[in-house]
Design an enzyme around this catalytic site. Structure first.
Site, PDB file in Angstrom:
ATOM      1  CG  ASP A   1      -2.189  -0.641   1.399  1.00 40.26           C
ATOM      2  OD1 ASP A   1      -2.572  -1.965   0.277  1.00 40.26           O
ATOM      3  OD2 ASP A   1      -2.701  -0.947   2.457  1.00 40.26           O
TER       4      ASP A   1
ATOM      5  CE1 TYR B   1      -2.631   2.211  -6.757  1.00 43.06           C
ATOM      6  CE2 TYR B   1      -3.407   4.018  -5.034  1.00 43.06           C
ATOM      7  CZ  TYR B   1      -3.408   2.854  -6.035  1.00 43.06           C
ATOM      8  OH  TYR B   1      -4.911   3.685  -7.597  1.00 43.06           O
TER       9      TYR B   1
ATOM     10  CE  LYS C   1     -32.792  -8.379  -7.679  1.00 37.65           C
ATOM     11  NZ  LYS C   1     -32.429  -6.851  -6.138  1.00 37.65           N
TER      12      LYS C   1
ATOM     13  CD  GLU D   1     -26.526  -3.751  -7.587  1.00 38.68           C
ATOM     14  OE1 GLU D   1     -27.319  -3.624  -8.593  1.00 38.68           O
ATOM     15  OE2 GLU D   1     -27.690  -3.186  -6.833  1.00 38.68           O
TER      16      GLU D   1
ATOM     17  CB  CYS E   1     -46.177 -10.448  39.626  1.00 37.48           C
ATOM     18  SG  CYS E   1     -46.510  -9.956  38.027  1.00 37.48           S
TER      19      CYS E   1
END
Ligand code: IVH
Length: 672
Positions: free
Chosen positions: A35, A38, A117, A176, A432
């Protein structure tokens, strides 16, 4: 001033290397540089472009860091409308779709392409001479927002295609934009720490990000892209599956999970497989998409309204849905635990209609700031209990008030309190009515005395009419046969059946009886451990705190709870009546413990065993005097690891607890 040839060369070299590294890292997921390296290349490019602005081109990797903010997105018209898909949730409708396709194509052979999907945001990308020139949202299908600058920051979208396909000068790619679940979680955590609004799910987060007017902010968000459609007018294309191959060659990310199927059986199989495997993906999918492969067949099938006749979305039951929270009510459990419950506008989620969901406790409600009147996100996956997982704050109406726990039990009006260090509130009144009902329901439940016919509604009726007040009264119902027969919804037959079931319950072993008493913290396996030691009710009542605490798997919390129960005069009376009724108060067969390497050891099970059920494994461990615990701690001796182990395996490895494979486990239990 003209730029020297060597600078142009350096610039072009940098540009080409960064394109290549984007592709390797974001499309192929096979980075070949660190990284930091880069970042260094990118910085050099940015510096060069700052010094020589004329070098910058629209496809320069420097676009990845985001350009100038826009005031408003221009509207663009799609050359070919972006259709939506007709949705279905059931196989019958997919078979109807298949029949329509077959009848329209006559006897012609054809193929389906099955795809995932993706649950993200649909976008259109236009390329001209190999260069990304315009990106847009779907909008209403005809017109969308031009968001080119935002899309350029997504590193898996090529700014320039890797190859040029002959004749394909102009083309459009659709796909997408989505966010991975782990990136989403990390981003939300950071936002929460910074006091910023968090997103509800990865899809909302991707959609919200694309709407931002400042591409520099978009550049900092972890968006991804996957392509599933190619269109061009300049060359003839033959099939969707071929288009996916072309897209891959051009440098677009394309899903690896696409499958060609010759018939609807294959489609149904693909759907089932991915419904089960969806959690193994790093991103959300909400179903599968089925497309007729041949483009000429697609054309002949045409479209209806706004969706094509050659494709269908076969969705999974949603695990998340939004609905209105009408109210927060309180439920009182058998030991007085008060659980807040969300009363919801009914919503279909995870395959069933949900109208109530647990809100756990006061802290949970406060942390999410859940208020009656809110629009909330409800989650339910598989056999999971539905829960409210988030509030849609944007939709909060004015005048809503934060929730606060009332001071009184909603059932009996007694004081409720929250013991220190606990998350729950309790009703302090053991008389109760809600607690009475819950205790009797627990007593009659399948895993306890297993009295068929004594479910929630009947218990409710019997308690409110005064027939039963505690579980010992259940065994007095025999004498009330005549009265019971006259009750609403009852008759000879149902009374007879209930009384038979009650009689039958007298044969349940002592362990079940102990569990049925509903002592706090005494579940089935703790009951078994205690019975192994005390053997009888008499032994239980006589066992000291120290003796109880000394039992393997029973700590001070449980010992304290048992002591408190048996010291209560009222409980002792009830126990005496149960004895008179003829319940099993002794462990019958003295279970001979066979010694093995597991004697006295604490074992945790995780994953599915292939030759044994969980219960059988537990039995084997207990028969050799070992103890099964539900979670791994430093006190665990062994963790038995089956197929698909859970997080317990990680914990075991972290704590250095010895793990056993199934065969090793079996060998140990059988060892002397
Ligand atoms: S094809 C005419 N393929 O689902 C076909 N769509 O309602 C157009 N989607 O707006 C779309 N994954 O956002 C296609 N593999 C996939 C997809 C997919 C997700 C979304 C897309 C579209 C919606 C259709």
């Amino acid at each position: 001033m003209a730029v020297s040839a060597s600078i142009v060369k350096r610039f072009e070299g940098l540009r080409a290397r960064l394109w290549e590294h984007d592709h390797r890292y974001y499309v192929l997921a096979q980075p070949t540089i660190a990284d930091a390296e880069y970042d260094r290349l990118m910085k050099e490019l940015l510096d060069l472009e700052a010094a020589h602005p004329e070098l910058a081109t629209p496809d320069s990797p420097s676009q990845r860091v985001g350009g100038q903010p826009t005031k408003e997105f221009p509207t663009v018209t799609h050359n070919v409308p972006m259709l939506s898909l007709s949705n279905t949730y059931n196989e019958d409708e997919v078979r109807d779709f298949d029949r329509r396709v077959r009848s329209a194509l006559g006897q012609e052979p054809f193929k389906y392409v099955c795809e995932l999907k993706f649950d993200g945001v649909a976008v259109s990308l236009r390329y001209s001479n190999g260069m990304f020139v315009r990106g847009a949202t779907r909008g209403d299908g005809t017109r969308g927002d031009e968001i080119t600058q935002n899309l350029k920051t997504i590193r898996s979208i090529p700014l320039r295609t890797r190859k040029k396909k002959k004749g394909m000068d102009e083309f459009e790619v659709r796909g997408e934009v989505y966010m991975r679940r782990d990136d989403f979680r990390r981003m939300n955590e950071t936002r929460e720490l910074a006091g910023e609004k968090t997103f509800i799910n990865p899809r909302n987060s991707a959609a919200g990000t694309l709407k931002l007017q400042d591409p520099k902010i978009v550049a900092g968000r972890p968006l991804n892209f996957v392509a599933y459609y190619l269109r061009t007018e300049s060359v003839g294309l033959s099939s969707h599956s071929e288009n996916l191959r072309i897209l891959r060659d051009l440098g677009f990310p394309v899903s690896e999970h696409t499958r060609v199927s010759k018939d609807v059986e294959g489609v149904a199989g693909y759907w089932k497989e991915w419904d089960e495997r969806r959690d193994s993906l790093p991103y959300d999918i909400d179903g599968v998409v089925v497309k007729v492969d041949s483009l000429s067949q697609q054309e002949r099938l045409g479209m209806i309204a706004k969706s094509p006749r050659w494709a269908i979305a076969f969705k999974f039951a949603a695990r998340q849905a939004m609905t209105t929270l009408h109210n927060i009510t309180l439920q009182v459990g058998r030991v007085g635990t008060i659980t807040p419950v969300a009363e919801l506008e009914p919503v279909f989620v995870g395959g069933t209609t949900v109208s109530r969901a647990t809100l756990h406790n006061e802290d949970y409600i406060k942390a999410l700031d859940i208020r009656p009147g809110d629009t909330v996100v409800v989650e339910k996956g598989g056999d999971v209990i539905p829960k409210v997982s988030a509030v849609v704050k944007e939709q909060r109406r004015s005048g809503t008030k934060p929730f606060s726990m009332p001071g009184k039990c909603p059932e009996c009006g007694s004081r409720i309190s929250r013991p220190e260090g606990e998350a729950n509130h309790y009703c302090e009144n053991s008389e109760c009515p809600a607690q009475i009902r819950a205790r009797i329901e627990h007593f009659a439940h399948r895993g306890a005395m297993d009295i068929e016919g004594l479910g929630e509604a009947i218990v409710d009726q019997l308690v409110s009419l005064g027939f039963v007040h505690n579980y010992a009264d259940v065994y007095g119902l025999q004498r009330k046969r005549e009265e019971l027969v006259t009750l609403e919804r009852w008759g000879e037959k149902s009374v007879e059946n209930l009384l038979l079931a009650i009689e039958g319950s007298k044969q349940r072993p002592f362990t079940r009886v102990l569990f049925a008493l509903g002592i706090r913290h005494v579940g089935t396996s703790v009951a078994q451990l205690i019975v192994n030691q005390v053997r009888s009710m008499e032994g239980l009542v006589g066992a000291s705190f120290e003796e109880l605490q000394g039992i393997q798997g029973v700590g001070p919390r449980i010992a304290e709870s048992v002591r408190r129960f048996v010291e209560d005069k009222h409980n002792l009376k009830v126990i005496e009546r149960l004895k008179k009724a003829g319940l099993q108060f002794e462990e019958k067969q003295r279970r001979s413990v066979r010694r093995s390497a597991l004697t006295g050891k604490t074992v945790v099970l995780t994953g599915t065993l292939s030759s044994l059920t969980r219960d059988q494994a537990r039995q084997m461990i207990e028969n050799s005097g070992g103890h099964v615990a539900s979670s791994v701690s430093s006190k665990t001796d062994y963790v038995v690891v089956g197929i698909d182990p859970g997080s317990k395996l990680n914990t075991a490895q972290k704590l250095g607890v010895q793990t056993l494979r199934e065969e090793e486990f079996i060998r140990l239990v059988q060892s002397k």
